[in-house]
Design a protein around this motif. Structure first.
Motif, mmCIF file in Angstrom:
data_model
loop_
_atom_site.group_PDB
_atom_site.id
_atom_site.type_symbol
_atom_site.label_atom_id
_atom_site.label_comp_id
_atom_site.label_asym_id
_atom_site.label_seq_id
_atom_site.Cartn_x
_atom_site.Cartn_y
_atom_site.Cartn_z
ATOM 1 N N THR A 57 0.830 -1.210 0.000
ATOM 2 C CA THR A 57 0.000 0.000 0.000
ATOM 3 C C THR A 57 0.862 1.257 0.000
ATOM 4 O OG1 THR A 57 -1.716 -1.194 1.239
ATOM 5 C CG2 THR A 57 -1.840 1.218 1.213
ATOM 6 N N TYR A 58 1.913 1.258 0.804
ATOM 7 C CA TYR A 58 2.828 2.402 0.852
ATOM 8 C C TYR A 58 3.449 2.666 -0.515
ATOM 9 C CZ TYR A 58 7.364 4.683 1.608
ATOM 10 O OH TYR A 58 8.464 5.491 1.504
ATOM 11 N N SER A 59 3.946 1.603 -1.158
ATOM 12 C CA SER A 59 4.571 1.763 -2.473
ATOM 13 C C SER A 59 3.561 2.237 -3.505
ATOM 14 C CB SER A 59 5.188 0.430 -2.922
ATOM 15 O OG SER A 59 6.182 0.006 -2.017
ATOM 16 N N ARG A 139 6.125 -1.430 16.216
ATOM 17 C CA ARG A 139 5.617 -1.539 14.847
ATOM 18 C C ARG A 139 4.674 -0.398 14.516
ATOM 19 N NH1 ARG A 139 0.691 -3.446 14.722
ATOM 20 N NH2 ARG A 139 0.989 -5.670 15.049
ATOM 21 N N LEU A 140 3.821 -0.019 15.480
ATOM 22 C CA LEU A 140 2.917 1.114 15.258
ATOM 23 C C LEU A 140 3.710 2.395 15.016
ATOM 24 C CD1 LEU A 140 0.143 2.448 15.183
ATOM 25 C CD2 LEU A 140 0.225 2.604 17.682
ATOM 26 N N ALA A 141 4.779 2.600 15.778
ATOM 27 C CA ALA A 141 5.616 3.784 15.577
ATOM 28 C C ALA A 141 6.206 3.797 14.172
ATOM 29 C CB ALA A 141 6.732 3.816 16.624
ATOM 30 N N LEU A 142 6.660 2.649 13.694
ATOM 31 C CA LEU A 142 7.228 2.555 12.350
ATOM 32 C C LEU A 142 6.162 2.820 11.287
ATOM 33 C CD1 LEU A 142 9.652 1.808 10.523
ATOM 34 C CD2 LEU A 142 8.862 -0.572 10.657
ATOM 35 N N PHE A 143 4.997 2.239 11.463
ATOM 36 C CA PHE A 143 3.921 2.415 10.476
ATOM 37 C C PHE A 143 3.434 3.862 10.446
ATOM 38 C CE2 PHE A 143 2.079 -2.084 9.678
ATOM 39 C CZ PHE A 143 3.355 -2.568 9.462
ATOM 40 N N ALA A 144 3.300 4.483 11.619
ATOM 41 C CA ALA A 144 2.857 5.881 11.661
ATOM 42 C C ALA A 144 3.903 6.796 11.033
ATOM 43 C CB ALA A 144 2.579 6.296 13.103
ATOM 44 N N THR A 145 5.170 6.480 11.249
ATOM 45 C CA THR A 145 6.261 7.236 10.612
ATOM 46 C C THR A 145 6.132 7.184 9.096
ATOM 47 O OG1 THR A 145 7.772 6.792 12.446
ATOM 48 C CG2 THR A 145 8.767 7.355 10.318
ATOM 49 N N THR A 146 5.891 5.997 8.590
ATOM 50 C CA THR A 146 5.786 5.806 7.145
ATOM 51 C C THR A 146 4.539 6.472 6.590
ATOM 52 O OG1 THR A 146 6.917 3.677 7.432
ATOM 53 C CG2 THR A 146 5.809 4.067 5.323
ATOM 54 N N ALA A 147 3.439 6.385 7.325
ATOM 55 C CA ALA A 147 2.188 6.965 6.848
ATOM 56 C C ALA A 147 2.275 8.482 6.723
ATOM 57 C CB ALA A 147 1.051 6.578 7.788
ATOM 58 N N GLY A 203 14.289 7.885 8.323
ATOM 59 C CA GLY A 203 13.222 7.550 9.263
ATOM 60 C C GLY A 203 13.302 6.111 9.730
ATOM 61 N N TRP A 204 13.459 5.190 8.779
ATOM 62 C CA TRP A 204 13.524 3.770 9.126
ATOM 63 C C TRP A 204 14.830 3.409 9.823
ATOM 64 C CZ3 TRP A 204 11.172 0.296 4.703
ATOM 65 C CH2 TRP A 204 9.849 0.660 4.499
ATOM 66 N N MET A 251 13.510 12.497 10.406
ATOM 67 C CA MET A 251 13.552 12.508 11.877
ATOM 68 C C MET A 251 12.230 13.011 12.459
ATOM 69 S SD MET A 251 17.369 14.058 12.469
ATOM 70 C CE MET A 251 18.797 13.338 11.671
ATOM 71 N N LEU A 252 11.664 14.039 11.863
ATOM 72 C CA LEU A 252 10.389 14.572 12.343
ATOM 73 C C LEU A 252 9.272 13.555 12.170
ATOM 74 C CD1 LEU A 252 10.597 18.256 11.024
ATOM 75 C CD2 LEU A 252 10.918 17.447 13.378
ATOM 76 N N CYS A 253 9.307 12.821 11.067
ATOM 77 C CA CYS A 253 8.302 11.776 10.861
ATOM 78 C C CYS A 253 8.415 10.703 11.938
ATOM 79 C CB CYS A 253 8.469 11.156 9.475
ATOM 80 S SG CYS A 253 7.940 12.210 8.111
ATOM 81 N N LEU A 254 9.642 10.324 12.282
ATOM 82 C CA LEU A 254 9.826 9.320 13.335
ATOM 83 C C LEU A 254 9.330 9.848 14.677
ATOM 84 C CD1 LEU A 254 10.875 6.607 14.317
ATOM 85 C CD2 LEU A 254 13.116 7.691 14.669
ATOM 86 N N ALA A 255 9.582 11.119 14.961
ATOM 87 C CA ALA A 255 9.083 11.699 16.215
ATOM 88 C C ALA A 255 7.556 11.616 16.268
ATOM 89 C CB ALA A 255 9.543 13.152 16.334
#
Length: 280
Positions: A57-59, A139-147, A203-204, A251-255
Motif C-alpha cells: 500500500t505504501y509503495s 511496529r505502530l511507531a514505524l507504520f505511523a512514521t511511514t504513513a 526515518g527507518w 527525523m520529524l516523521c519518526l518523532a
C-alpha cells in the motif's frame, strides 16, 4: 432485555434504556478499547500479512502521487539555497569526493538499495522473537512514521540532488552502472523520482538504531545501532539521493510515529514489558 416500560403523559408507552444496560454498554466499550491498547503476543501469520500489505500500500500510494517535476525542481532549488544560507550545503562536495573512490561509492549504492529493507525487517523479526510485549507498539511507531511521510510526498514534491538542473551532482548508480536504487538507473521508472522529502531511509534507519540501542544487551551491538543511521545519512548524501534537510524531515516523521505509539499504548514502546501472556 435491558429495556423498561415508561408511561408518558399522554398515556402512551415507550421504551427507554435501563441505566444498568447503559453502564454495561459503556463498560463493554471501554473494555474493548482497553484490550486493543494492551500489548498482546503477536501472531506470525498476521504480522507477515500486515507487513506485506502495508508495504504494498505504501509503495502504491507513494508511486501514485503526481510527480510534478517542475514544482519538485523548484523546491530542490529552494532547499539548496536554504542550505547555502545555513552553511550546510556540502552535499555536492561529499558526492564528488566519495564518487572518486570507486569501490566505496559502489558499496554505498548497494547499501542504499538493500539495507533499507533488510535491516528494518531484521529488527522487526528480532522484536517479534525477543521482545513480543514491545513489538506492537514499536511496529505502530514505524507504520505511523511511514504513513505521515506519504503526506510529505504528496504536498511537497522534491527532486533529489542528482536530478537538479545545473546542480552538478553525480548520479552514482548511473555513472557506475551498478544495480542500485529503484529511484535511479534502469529501475527509475518503477518509482516516483520526486518523493525525496522526507527521507524514509533516515526515518527507518533511525527507528532501527534507536530500537537496537535501547533494547540490545550487548554493548557493541548497541554501538552498531547508533552507527547505522549515521552511516545511512552519509550514504544518502554521498549518492546524491537526498539533501541534509530531507534527513531532518525523516527525523520529524519518526518523532510523530513515536508520539502516536506513546498516545495509543500510554507508554513509549521501549518502556513496555518485554514479555506478555499468550493471547487467547
Amino acid at each position: 432485555m435491558g429495556e423498561t416500560t415508561l408511561t408518558t403523559l399522554e398515556g402512551r408507552q415507550g421504551p427507554t434504556t435501563s441505566p444498568i444496560a447503559e453502564d454495561r454498554a459503556g463498560q463493554g466499550d471501554r473494555g474493548l478499547l482497553r484490550r486493543l491498547r494492551t500489548p498482546r503476543r503477536p501472531r506470525l501469520w498476521f504480522e507477515i500479512l500486515l507487513i506485506a500489505v502495508s508495504y504494498w500500500t505504501y509503495s502504491l500510494i507513494r508511486n501514485a502521487v503526481p510527480e510534478q517535476k517542475a514544482q519538485a525542481l523548484r523546491n530542490a532549488d529552494w532547499i539548496w539555497r536554504v542550505e547555502h544560507h545555513l552553511g550546510i550545503a556540502v552535499e555536492q562536495s561529499v558526492n564528488h569526493a566519495v564518487n572518486a573512490v570507486t569501490w566505496l561509492i559502489v558499496g554505498m549504492n548497494y547499501y542504499y538499495a538493500t539495507l533499507h529493507f533488510v535491516i528494518t525487517l531484521g529488527v522487526l523479526v528480532w522484536l517479534f522473537r525477543c521482545h513480543p510485549g514491545r513489538y506492537a507498539a514499536a511496529r505502530l511507531a514505524l507504520f505511523a512514521t511511514t504513513a505521515v511521510a506519504l503526506v510529505g510526498y504528496y504536498f511537497y514534491p522534491l527532486a533529489p540532488p542528482r536530478l537538479m538542473t545545473g546542480g552538478h551532482f553525480i548520479d552514482t548508480v548511473a555513472v557506475h552502472q551498478t544495480w542500485g536504487s529503484m529511484a535511479s538507473g534502469n529501475l527509475k521508472n518503477m518509482s516516483n523520482q520526486y518523493a525525496a522529502m522526507p527521507s524514509m531511509h533516515i526515518g527507518w534507519s533511525l527507528w532501527c538504531g534507536l530500537t537496537i540501542f535501547v533494547l540490545a544487551s550487548v554493548p557493541w551491538v548497541r554501538v552498531l545501532g547508533l552507527l547505522y543511521p549515521a552511516l545511512t545519512l552519509t550514504v544518502i548524501v554521498s549518492t546524491a539521493n537526498h539533501f541534509w534537510l530531507d534527513a531532518v524531515g525523516g527525523m520529524l516523521c519518526l518523532a510523530f510515529g513515536i508520539l502516536v505509539a506513546r498516545l495509543w499504548y500510554g507508554s513509549l514502546p521501549y518502556a513496555l514489558p518485554r514479555l506478555v501472556q499468550p493471547s487467547v
